[in-house]
Design an enzyme around this catalytic site. Structure first.
Site, PDB file in Angstrom:
ATOM      1  N   HIS A  85       0.818  -1.212   0.000  1.00  0.00           N
ATOM      2  CA  HIS A  85       0.000   0.000   0.000  1.00  0.00           C
ATOM      3  C   HIS A  85       0.855   1.266   0.000  1.00  0.00           C
ATOM      4  O   HIS A  85       0.391   2.335  -0.404  1.00  0.00           O
ATOM      5  CB  HIS A  85      -1.013  -0.004   1.154  1.00  0.00           C
ATOM      6  CG  HIS A  85      -0.463   0.242   2.513  1.00  0.00           C
ATOM      7  ND1 HIS A  85      -0.187  -0.770   3.407  1.00  0.00           N
ATOM      8  CD2 HIS A  85      -0.171   1.388   3.175  1.00  0.00           C
ATOM      9  CE1 HIS A  85       0.245  -0.269   4.538  1.00  0.00           C
ATOM     10  NE2 HIS A  85       0.272   1.054   4.423  1.00  0.00           N
ATOM     11  N   ASP A 222       1.186  -7.834   2.288  1.00  0.00           N
ATOM     12  CA  ASP A 222       1.306  -6.388   2.048  1.00  0.00           C
ATOM     13  C   ASP A 222       2.776  -5.982   1.923  1.00  0.00           C
ATOM     14  O   ASP A 222       3.364  -5.425   2.853  1.00  0.00           O
ATOM     15  CB  ASP A 222       0.629  -5.628   3.186  1.00  0.00           C
ATOM     16  CG  ASP A 222       0.376  -4.162   2.846  1.00  0.00           C
ATOM     17  OD1 ASP A 222       0.924  -3.689   1.826  1.00  0.00           O
ATOM     18  OD2 ASP A 222      -0.337  -3.490   3.598  1.00  0.00           O
ATOM     19  N   SER A 651       4.051   2.075   8.445  1.00  0.00           N
ATOM     20  CA  SER A 651       3.773   1.146   7.353  1.00  0.00           C
ATOM     21  C   SER A 651       5.057   0.874   6.579  1.00  0.00           C
ATOM     22  O   SER A 651       5.724   1.795   6.106  1.00  0.00           O
ATOM     23  CB  SER A 651       2.725   1.732   6.406  1.00  0.00           C
ATOM     24  OG  SER A 651       1.474   1.795   7.031  1.00  0.00           O
TER      25      SER A 651
END
Length: 748
Positions: A85, A222, A651
């Site tokens: 992402h 991810d 992240s």
């Protein structure tokens, strides 16, 4: 006796006690810890191996990725790991209907096939330094009011920044910590040539979609791979065919050993922002005003996006990134409100403030210094409560919902050039707007944007007090009565909603046409109202509030002199520590610490776009072809959780074991702890990471990109066994055992 001693030593080595601990620590803050023994928890590295200015250390493998995520270098050739992402914009930008990388994934077979990404960059931390004494000097302490104090601090920051000797690709920033009680300087080196190397299809990298977002258990791969390039002289540089792969000072080895419950873990990264010192007034405002307003507006925006993206593949590609941004924090604020209420955070803050009041009233000196803190906070929040809904609404409903509004702001440079009459400036500004427009219209659809405009403006008008609404919106509603009609007229007339119209205008631009354009007038009216009406109120309140928060934090440190205090996150490099842990989510609901491909297949529903599983992954599962990446029970791990303290910006952060080896890549937090940015709850807060072994499995077995595997430094079980044996021998030697006795004990 020796057998008992052996058992004790092996237990201490293999089963360290790992407790959940809040705190996002600057690497140099770790030395402040008084109540934590990281070595006993499982840390095998020295402070110098974690952070060093002069020698290779962990910090040299960690980057700020594109200013909003974290990445880590995992090879000697500058290969970079981050989240899928985080690289989503790059994947989307390279996708077309004919070659949809979002659906199909991408794997470069060699460096020549790697894809450049204009505008992408990474920053490596060169050094950090405490400059508090230079910033909070006599000019600050002698300031007569808040404004004078802030001005003195700004002057000192500028002075210290300009005094730094840096190279051409380095840059400097100074940030406040502990509410402005301390200041730290950071020097970074920027690299602008970042190329995409590999990304799994969204059916892996975004598996579970919005349904699973912020949830555990999770089965999302991810991750994405990029490569950092440098100029031949080793410096950061813009993209060039002459650039070569980065030769990093340090890269992270990857562990094949995986994790087990109780294992020590560290997370390094760039957490964006927390509010752990937020007052009860701030919690109440979040629950009553900010969060519900934000959620309401984004709900309307998502309805429009979902409708069009489900009906048209081209629109799905164009708006994939926007939808991801909108939905992520839409769900986050729903969860945060739920968590704040469930954990009684407001009541806990009130209790802390009562303790603070008792402390303040314990002496005349404390009353003089801190007596007005809570009074000032309450006054500031009364001011902010008046405008918080108009502020959220003007940006979420008025400014961000429809992309054409914010895009039209780019015409300001051309307008100024036209008004000046400078022909060279006009040409330059026109060309600049053309370049911006070229990128903008790649991810734009007029019909979708028109509906977003109508939806955003409708909810903006509905929830905003009319005293706090700009004339450009009020007059439009008086004229058109409803937003669809207003939107239709506006999008029919404006050149900023139509690529052909805009390019035709740029052939013969005029200031009058820009000023008369309805979209340009709307954005101008929105921002003028914000800066002239809302911002002055906000600035006055925030200034009072910031000073009160600074004093509150200072007082708390005095109240608890033996506490381990850390500063709120502010997108500077932080290290957090903890361990791999399961947790009890609710009554009779206990979650294990890891997931496997078995759970992924169990969720599979190829009729639901969020839970599609690629055929090849199903085939690998059915044949149990997991290679070297299965755990000791023959399962293929997908994700795991740890109690490391993280937030947005983390992240892509590496999750490391005690030796500094990569065991996972952090990508999310859990639903039950969405209040974590305000209040850390050790029994609930979990960091969700994709297991390093699943990353390797997808690269190797699914993608067949063995050339990438060959580039990595992989650490197997034999390496850990050898290290543990060395540590056992060293402990026995310290206890006075002879080499001969140690050999016998090892044989035993």
């Amino acid at each position: 006796m020796k057998k008992i001693l052996l058992s004790v030593i092996l237990f201490a080595l293999c089963c360290p006690t790992v407790k959940a601990d809040e705190g996002m620590w600057l690497p140099i803050f770790i030395k402040r810890l008084q109540n934590v023994d990281l070595e006993k928890m499982g840390l095998k590295l020295s402070p110098e191996e974690i952070y060093s200015v002069n020698n290779s250390s962990l910090k040299d493998a960690i980057v700020s990725f594109n200013g909003y995520c974290t990445g880590e270098v995992i090879s000697k050739n500058g290969l970079l790991l981050t989240n899928h992402h985080c690289g989503f914009d790059a994947i989307q930008n390279h996708s077309t209907v004919e070659n949809d990388l979002l659906d199909n994934g991408f794997w470069a077979n060699n460096m020549q096939e790697e894809l450049s990404n204009p505008g992408f960059y990474v920053d490596f931390l060169v050094k950090m330094e405490d400059v508090t004494s230079l910033i909070v000097d006599e000019s600050v302490s002698s300031a007569t009011d808040i404004n004078a104090r802030n001005e003195a601090i700004r002057n000192n920051i500028n002075s210290v920044k300009t005094s730094q000797e840096i190279s051409g690709t380095e840059w400097v920033e100074i940030k406040p910590f502990f509410g402005g009680n301390e200041y730290y300087l950071f020097v970074y080196e920027r690299f602008n040539d970042v190329r995409m190397v590999g990304a799994p299809p969204s059916s892996i990298g975004k598996y579970g979609g919005d349904t699973d977002n912020w949830m555990w258990p999770r089965h999302t791969g991810d991750f994405a791979l990029f490569r950092v390039y440098m100029a031949p002289d080793g410096s950061g540089a813009e993209y060039s065919e002459d650039n070569i792969p980065l030769k990093p000072k340090h890269h992270l080895p990857i562990s094949l050993n995986g994790v087990e419950e109780g294992d020590f873990t560290m997370v390094f990264g760039y957490p964006g922002g927390t509010q752990r010192y937020l007052s009860s007034f701030g919690v109440k405002q979040a629950l009553d005003k900010y969060n519900p307003t934000f959620v309401k507006i984004r709900t309307e925006v998502l309805e429009v996006l979902n409708k069009h993206m489900s009906a048209d593949t081209e629109i799905k590609i164009k708006y994939a990134s926007k939808k991801a941004r909108v939905s992520n924090y839409w769900k986050y604020f729903i969860g945060q409100s739920k968590g704040l209420r469930a954990l009684n955070v407001y009541d806990k803050k009130v209790k802390q403030e009562q303790d603070f009041s008792d402390f303040v009233n314990s002496s005349p000196e404390k009353t003089e210094e801190y007596g007005n803190v809570l009074i000032d906070m309450e006054e500031a929040y009364k001011m902010l409560d008046e405008i918080v809904i108009p502020q959220v609404a003007i940006f979420e409903g008025g400014w961000r919902a429809a992309d054409a509004i914010s895009f039209s702001r780019n015409a300001n440079g051309l307008l100024k050039a036209l008004e000046s009459g400078d022909s060279e400036a006009i040409i330059s500004a026109s060309n600049s707007l053309k370049e911006t427009a070229s990128d903008f219209f790649k991810e734009y659809d007029k019909m979708v944007d028109q509906e977003l405009f109508a939806a955003g403006m409708n909810v903006y008008y509905e929830i905003t007090p009319k005293d706090y609404m700009p004339e450009v919106v009020l007059s439009a509603f008086d004229k058109y009565k409803c937003t669809p009609k207003w939107a239709k007229k506006t999008y029919k007339k404006s050149m900023f909603v139509d690529e052909e119209k805009l390019y035709a205008f740029l052939e013969n631009p005029s200031a009058k046409k820009i000023k008369n354009d309805p979209i340009f007038q709307i954005q101008e009216g929105l921002l003028d109202f914000y800066f002239n009406t809302l911002s002055p109120i906000s600035s006055q309140a925030e200034s009072k509030l910031m000073d009160a928060e600074r004093l509150l934090i200072k007082a708390l440190m005095e109240m608890y002199p033996n506490g381990d205090f850390y500063s709120d996150a502010n997108f500077t490099m932080r290290m957090t520590y903890g361990g791999v842990n399961s947790y009890i989510a609710a009554d009779a609901v206990t979650y294990d610490y890891y997931t496997t491909i078995d759970g992924l297949i169990a969720k599979m529903d190829n009729s639901d776009p969020e839970f599609v599983v690629p055929e090849k992954l199903v085939s690998l599962y059915e044949s149990k072809d997991y290679g070297d990446y299965a755990n000791k029970d023959g399962e293929l791990p997908v994700c795991f959780i740890s109690n490391n303290d993280i937030t947005g910006g983390n992240s892509g952060s590496p999750v490391l074991n005690g030796y500094g080896h990569l065991v996972g890549c952090a990508f999310d937090g859990n639903w039950e702890a969405m209040s974590g940015d305000i209040a850390f709850e050790p029994e609930l807060q979990r960091c969700i990471s994709v297991d390093a072994r699943y990353i390797l499995f997808i690269i190797d077995k699914f993608a067949g990109a063995s050339h990438i595997i060959d580039e990595l430094t992989l650490i197997d079980n034999d390496w850990y066994e050898q290290k543990e044996n060395e540590e056992v021998r060293a402990l026995w030697a310290e206890m006075g055992f002879s080499e001969e006795d140690i050999d016998k004990l090892m044989d035993t």
